[in-house]
Enzyme design. Structure first.
Site, PDB file in Angstrom:
ATOM      1  N   TYR A  92      17.839  30.071   7.973  1.00  0.00           N
ATOM      2  CA  TYR A  92      16.639  30.821   8.391  1.00  0.00           C
ATOM      3  C   TYR A  92      16.533  30.919   9.897  1.00  0.00           C
ATOM      4  CZ  TYR A  92      14.752  30.618   3.639  1.00  0.00           C
ATOM      5  OH  TYR A  92      14.543  30.763   2.295  1.00  0.00           O
ATOM      6  N   LYS A 148       0.845  -1.204   0.000  1.00  0.00           N
ATOM      7  CA  LYS A 148       0.000   0.000   0.000  1.00  0.00           C
ATOM      8  C   LYS A 148       0.879   1.253   0.000  1.00  0.00           C
ATOM      9  CE  LYS A 148      -0.279   0.092   5.042  1.00  0.00           C
ATOM     10  NZ  LYS A 148      -1.049  -0.376   6.219  1.00  0.00           N
TER      11      LYS A 148
HETATM   12  C1  LIG Z   1      -0.327  -1.433   6.882  1.00  0.00           C
HETATM   13  C2  LIG Z   1      -0.918  -2.702   7.337  1.00  0.00           C
HETATM   14  C3  LIG Z   1      -0.127  -3.838   7.514  1.00  0.00           C
HETATM   15  C4  LIG Z   1       1.393  -3.806   7.433  1.00  0.00           C
HETATM   16  O1  LIG Z   1       1.878  -3.289   8.649  1.00  0.00           O
HETATM   17  P1  LIG Z   1       3.464  -3.134   8.915  1.00  0.00           P
HETATM   18  O2  LIG Z   1       3.533  -2.640  10.311  1.00  0.00           O
HETATM   19  O3  LIG Z   1       3.950  -2.141   7.933  1.00  0.00           O
HETATM   20  O4  LIG Z   1       4.069  -4.464   8.719  1.00  0.00           O
HETATM   21  C5  LIG Z   1      -0.758  -5.035   7.811  1.00  0.00           C
HETATM   22  N1  LIG Z   1      -2.105  -5.089   7.961  1.00  0.00           N
HETATM   23  C6  LIG Z   1      -2.893  -4.009   7.835  1.00  0.00           C
HETATM   24  C7  LIG Z   1      -4.356  -4.139   8.030  1.00  0.00           C
HETATM   25  C8  LIG Z   1      -2.329  -2.773   7.527  1.00  0.00           C
HETATM   26  O5  LIG Z   1      -3.110  -1.689   7.415  1.00  0.00           O
END
Ligand SMILES: *Cc1c(COP(=O)(O)O)cnc(C)c1O
Length: 381
Positions: A270, A51
């Site tokens: 800055y 994702k």
């Molecule tokens: C993002 C996500 C994962 C992966 O989690 P990590 O901590 O990056 O391994 C797994 N299951 C769900 C439902 C998620 O939203």
């Protein structure tokens, strides 16, 4: 030069020298991480969460690499990502974490993508749609076991289980998500694992999935039949406070634009927040918050970020600007750092997690931010 002018802008790949900043992604290391997690899981299948554009590192190259390595199940955020993943992994199971949406229903059939059903409302819509199309493409049912984010309640899941024995709604996976997996002793882990185990017995015969990256390191009780690592694949430490068992995946570099001398008492950047305590040398580097270098890493003097020049860690001098950062190189020998040299911000010395800590955030936010903004270069395609 003549030719370059005639090419459309998109065909002109910027080079290091043109942008001065690069995020190098080692695809071999991502594959090695997936293999080592798979080995840890023994008989449990290891999926890959890709994702958010594979945590900023590029959904397409990562999906291709892992599909070729034998990964059979991918989790994406939405149907747009499912389309991209499908183009790279024609045979894989692709689950869409943000669930089912009637307005995008036909895309699930076209792409043979599986929604993660996150509420009774979604389940009803999915049922109606699947029945109308006589579609048996599968879906995951997410149960909330204590995080209070997405998923049907444990009570709803228990009530539904009776019906599922007769007509299983095409449910191909029962899943839940851990809220505190990176803190092994957190009492919520035990609670969630116990509740999920009870639910699994009600959904006999349907594969189950609970562990994210850190969940894998909680051991067998957290594993189920399918693990869903994301962060660990990309080199983020799934066991904070202990040595990182994963391979390093990214390197962030910027080129030195100039070296300048700053008199004792002179300020840099800055807000004039950094004052030279002695005659100093400062390297001005072509990388800033526009490329995802977090400005917060230059605000608090106590946890000022560092960059590596000539094998030495050198602190930032003053605030990170839009596409520049100044680095105090007074401590390294003259001539070691030169105009045009690459400076490492994340790599062998400073890990993603180290860098995140100086910016008051987590590796996840660093990678997604860098990936979206910085020019990416791939190794091991
Ligand atoms: C993002 C996500 C994962 C992966 O989690 P990590 O901590 O990056 O391994 C797994 N299951 C769900 C439902 C998620 O939203």
């Amino acid at each position: 030069m003549e030719l370059a002018h005639k090419l459309p802008a998109s065909a002109q790949e910027p080079t290091d020298a043109e942008t001065g900043a690069a995020l190098t992604v080692d695809l071999e290391a991502i594959e090695a991480n997936w293999r080592s997690l798979s080995q840890l899981l023994v008989i449990v299948e290891c999926a890959a969460v890709v994702k958010a554009d594979a945590y900023g590192l590029g959904l397409e190259p990562v999906t291709k690499k892992l599909a070729a390595a034998g990964c059979k199940t991918f989790f994406v955020a939405d149907i747009a990502e499912a389309r991209r993943a499908r183009a790279c992994a024609p045979e894989a199971k692709i689950y869409v974490l943000k669930g089912f949406n009637s307005a995008r229903a036909t895309a699930f059939v076209e792409l043979a993508a599986r929604p993660v059903i996150n509420s009774m409302m979604e389940l009803a819509e999915w049922d109606a749609f699947a029945a109308s199309r006589n579609w048996r493409g599968g879906a995951a049912l997410q149960v909330d076991t204590g995080m209070n984010r997405l998923g049907i309640s444990a009570e709803e899941a228990a009530a539904l289980a009776v019906r599922v024995q007769n007509d299983n709604h095409g449910i191909s996976l029962l899943m839940s998500h851990l809220a505190c997996a990176e803190t092994p002793n957190h009492p919520l882990n035990t609670q969630q694992i116990r509740l999920f185990r009870e639910l699994r017995t009600l959904y006999n015969g349907i594969p189950s999935s609970l562990a994210n990256s850190s969940g894998i390191f909680l051991g067998d009780p957290a594993h189920g039949d399918l693990a869903r690592p994301g962060a660990a694949l990309y080199g983020i430490n799934p066991t904070p406070g202990r040595p990182n068992p994963m391979h390093r995946v990214v390197e962030l570099t910027g080129l030195i634009l100039q070296i300048r001398n700053v008199e004792r008492g002179g300020s840099v950047g800055y807000g004039a927040t950094w004052i030279a305590k002695r005659a100093s040398r400062v390297a001005v580097v072509a990388l800033g918050y526009a490329e995802g270098l977090m400005r917060a890493a230059s605000i608090d003097r106590k946890r000022m970020g560092t960059a590596v020049i000539g094998n030495k860690r050198c602190p930032f001098a003053g605030r990170i600007s839009m596409d520049l950062v100044c680095i105090d190189i007074t401590a390294i020998a003259e001539g070691v750092a030169r105009r045009g040299d690459a400076v490492s911000f994340i790599g062998r010395e400073v890990t993603v997690d180290d860098y995140a800590a100086t910016a008051g955030t987590i590796g996840y936010e660093i990678l997604t931010g860098l990936g979206a903004k910085c020019r990416r270069v791939y190794r091991g395609v």
